[in-house]
Write an enzyme that holds these catalytic residues in place. Sequence first.
Site, mmCIF file in Angstrom:
data_model
loop_
_atom_site.group_PDB
_atom_site.id
_atom_site.type_symbol
_atom_site.label_atom_id
_atom_site.label_comp_id
_atom_site.label_asym_id
_atom_site.label_seq_id
_atom_site.Cartn_x
_atom_site.Cartn_y
_atom_site.Cartn_z
ATOM 1 N N GLY A 12 32.220 -69.467 57.116
ATOM 2 C CA GLY A 12 33.102 -70.580 56.751
ATOM 3 C C GLY A 12 34.605 -70.032 57.772
ATOM 4 O O GLY A 12 34.950 -70.682 58.765
ATOM 5 N N ASN A 13 34.755 -69.230 57.204
ATOM 6 C CA ASN A 13 36.552 -68.855 57.968
ATOM 7 C C ASN A 13 36.231 -68.078 59.558
ATOM 8 O O ASN A 13 36.560 -67.470 60.121
ATOM 9 C CB ASN A 13 36.200 -67.099 57.840
ATOM 10 C CG ASN A 13 36.696 -67.214 56.383
ATOM 11 O OD1 ASN A 13 37.188 -68.224 55.604
ATOM 12 N ND2 ASN A 13 36.475 -66.083 54.933
ATOM 13 N N LYS A 130 33.438 -72.391 39.966
ATOM 14 C CA LYS A 130 34.078 -72.489 41.638
ATOM 15 C C LYS A 130 35.263 -73.227 42.313
ATOM 16 O O LYS A 130 35.018 -74.394 41.451
ATOM 17 C CB LYS A 130 32.336 -73.168 42.169
ATOM 18 C CG LYS A 130 33.286 -72.671 44.321
ATOM 19 C CD LYS A 130 32.412 -70.776 44.657
ATOM 20 C CE LYS A 130 32.846 -71.534 46.176
ATOM 21 N NZ LYS A 130 33.307 -70.229 46.305
ATOM 22 N N LYS A 214 26.325 -70.076 50.219
ATOM 23 C CA LYS A 214 25.790 -69.726 51.593
ATOM 24 C C LYS A 214 25.117 -69.081 51.603
ATOM 25 O O LYS A 214 24.003 -69.674 52.264
ATOM 26 C CB LYS A 214 26.461 -70.699 52.392
ATOM 27 C CG LYS A 214 27.408 -69.256 53.161
ATOM 28 C CD LYS A 214 27.288 -68.812 54.708
ATOM 29 C CE LYS A 214 28.197 -68.040 54.996
ATOM 30 N NZ LYS A 214 28.816 -66.809 54.221
ATOM 31 N N LYS A 277 26.063 -61.763 49.560
ATOM 32 C CA LYS A 277 25.479 -61.108 51.240
ATOM 33 C C LYS A 277 24.548 -59.924 50.947
ATOM 34 O O LYS A 277 23.442 -60.058 51.068
ATOM 35 C CB LYS A 277 26.737 -60.791 52.164
ATOM 36 C CG LYS A 277 27.709 -61.598 52.379
ATOM 37 C CD LYS A 277 28.341 -61.546 53.456
ATOM 38 C CE LYS A 277 29.646 -62.043 53.596
ATOM 39 N NZ LYS A 277 29.958 -63.981 53.587
HETATM 40 P P1 ADP Z 1 32.039 -65.666 54.917
HETATM 41 O O1 ADP Z 1 32.818 -67.392 54.895
HETATM 42 O O2 ADP Z 1 31.016 -64.896 56.154
HETATM 43 O O3 ADP Z 1 31.281 -66.068 53.924
HETATM 44 P P2 ADP Z 1 34.026 -64.060 52.570
HETATM 45 O O4 ADP Z 1 35.382 -64.251 52.443
HETATM 46 O O5 ADP Z 1 33.272 -64.795 52.040
HETATM 47 O O6 ADP Z 1 33.884 -64.526 54.340
HETATM 48 O O7 ADP Z 1 33.472 -62.222 52.785
HETATM 49 C C1 ADP Z 1 33.924 -61.680 53.582
HETATM 50 C C2 ADP Z 1 34.645 -60.218 53.254
HETATM 51 O O8 ADP Z 1 34.265 -59.877 51.716
HETATM 52 C C3 ADP Z 1 35.682 -59.828 54.042
HETATM 53 O O9 ADP Z 1 36.514 -60.639 54.768
HETATM 54 C C4 ADP Z 1 36.385 -59.316 53.299
HETATM 55 O O10 ADP Z 1 37.304 -58.531 53.082
HETATM 56 C C5 ADP Z 1 35.259 -58.890 52.000
HETATM 57 N N1 ADP Z 1 34.787 -57.586 51.372
HETATM 58 C C6 ADP Z 1 34.385 -57.548 49.748
HETATM 59 N N2 ADP Z 1 34.053 -56.719 49.584
HETATM 60 C C7 ADP Z 1 33.748 -55.693 50.918
HETATM 61 C C8 ADP Z 1 33.286 -54.765 51.030
HETATM 62 N N3 ADP Z 1 32.382 -53.598 50.164
HETATM 63 N N4 ADP Z 1 32.828 -54.202 52.576
HETATM 64 C C9 ADP Z 1 33.442 -55.497 53.467
HETATM 65 N N5 ADP Z 1 34.210 -56.440 53.278
HETATM 66 C C10 ADP Z 1 34.142 -57.059 51.616
HETATM 67 MG MG MG Z 2 31.588 -66.730 51.267
#
Ligand code: ADP
Ligand code: MG
Length: 314
Positions: A12-13, A130, A214, A277
């Site tokens: 989403g970002n 959530k 997602k 993820k």
């Molecule tokens: P998306 O919209 O892509 O799902 P999220 O914000 O949910 O994005 O997930 C990505 C974020 O997860 C990164 O910007 C980072 O700040 C965070 N993050 C948390 N744990 C980790 C990790 N172990 N390694 C890298 N990033 C991490």
């Molecule tokens: Mg996310």
Amino acid sequence: MSAIRVVVAVGGNSLIRDSQHQSVQDQYAMAALTDDHIATLVQMGYEVAITHGNGPQVGFILRRSELAAHELHEIPLEVCGADTQGAIGYALQQNLCNDFRRLGIEKGVATVISQVEVDINDPAFLSPSKPIGWYMDEVTASRRQKEGWHVVQEGDKGWRRVVASPRPLRIIEAPVIRKLIDSGFVVIAVGGGGIPVVREQSGDVRGVEAVIDKDLASGLLATALDASLLVIATSVEKAALHFGTPKQQWIDTITLDEAKGYLAEGIHFGRGSMEPKIQAIVDFIEAGGTEGLITNAENLERAVSGETGTRITR
Ligand code: ADP
Ligand code: MG
């Protein structure tokens, strides 16, 4: 040789650069940048299905709905999901079609409104967690609670609505998406994790007020399509161990078992951000997938070519 089938999950970002760039035009420009990389993957010979997040976009619709409530009907959460699948799908689809035309690639692109079945008895429904929509004052929160919402207080900022995030079980449109991919189309599907639906006694499905992660839904799509690769494009080039601590260490390649071990330690990956993820890739490989990759959109091509990103292998 048959083409390598890949599901690319766009965060989403990746559609909203920052709080100064949230307009429809700004999101369209971001979709165009992401699509440039996806078009290159298609040019490299990959068969691609695209999924995407919708958190901020659902927030905007809910806010608009709330501000207009004195004059117009409100929008139920699952309909916000459908609306964002359409709008984000449109931006991704149009940009990708334009890319293909410029590159001389003769391929059609279709967005599929996707429903994802969840279990009404999923424990998540017992403890909704959530946060959704804007902050409310106490009076509004208490009125909404009487209407059936679950609300929680978030420190000084006020109250927020919370909904369940149940586990995705089945993508209702999977056979349709599969047919399209088999026929050579690029498909955008399962936006925002899909519209959560439950099955009634009668066999009919109906939408529920919940959200689906997602990343987990993207893993499920990759499995349903027999994809060999699940790529999760997010805001970081790699995942790290001990993220955000002095011991932080970027991960290049780990095995399925190592990934499961790190998940079990519970200290490496952010809850609700990186953890789902890694979990999605673990689920995908355990269901027969070959490998998963986490990187940012800018590095998509380099990551699938093995030059960067975090790779989880069988
Ligand atoms: P998306 O919209 O892509 O799902 P999220 O914000 O949910 O994005 O997930 C990505 C974020 O997860 C990164 O910007 C980072 O700040 C965070 N993050 C948390 N744990 C980790 C990790 N172990 N390694 C890298 N990033 C991490
Ligand atoms: Mg996310």
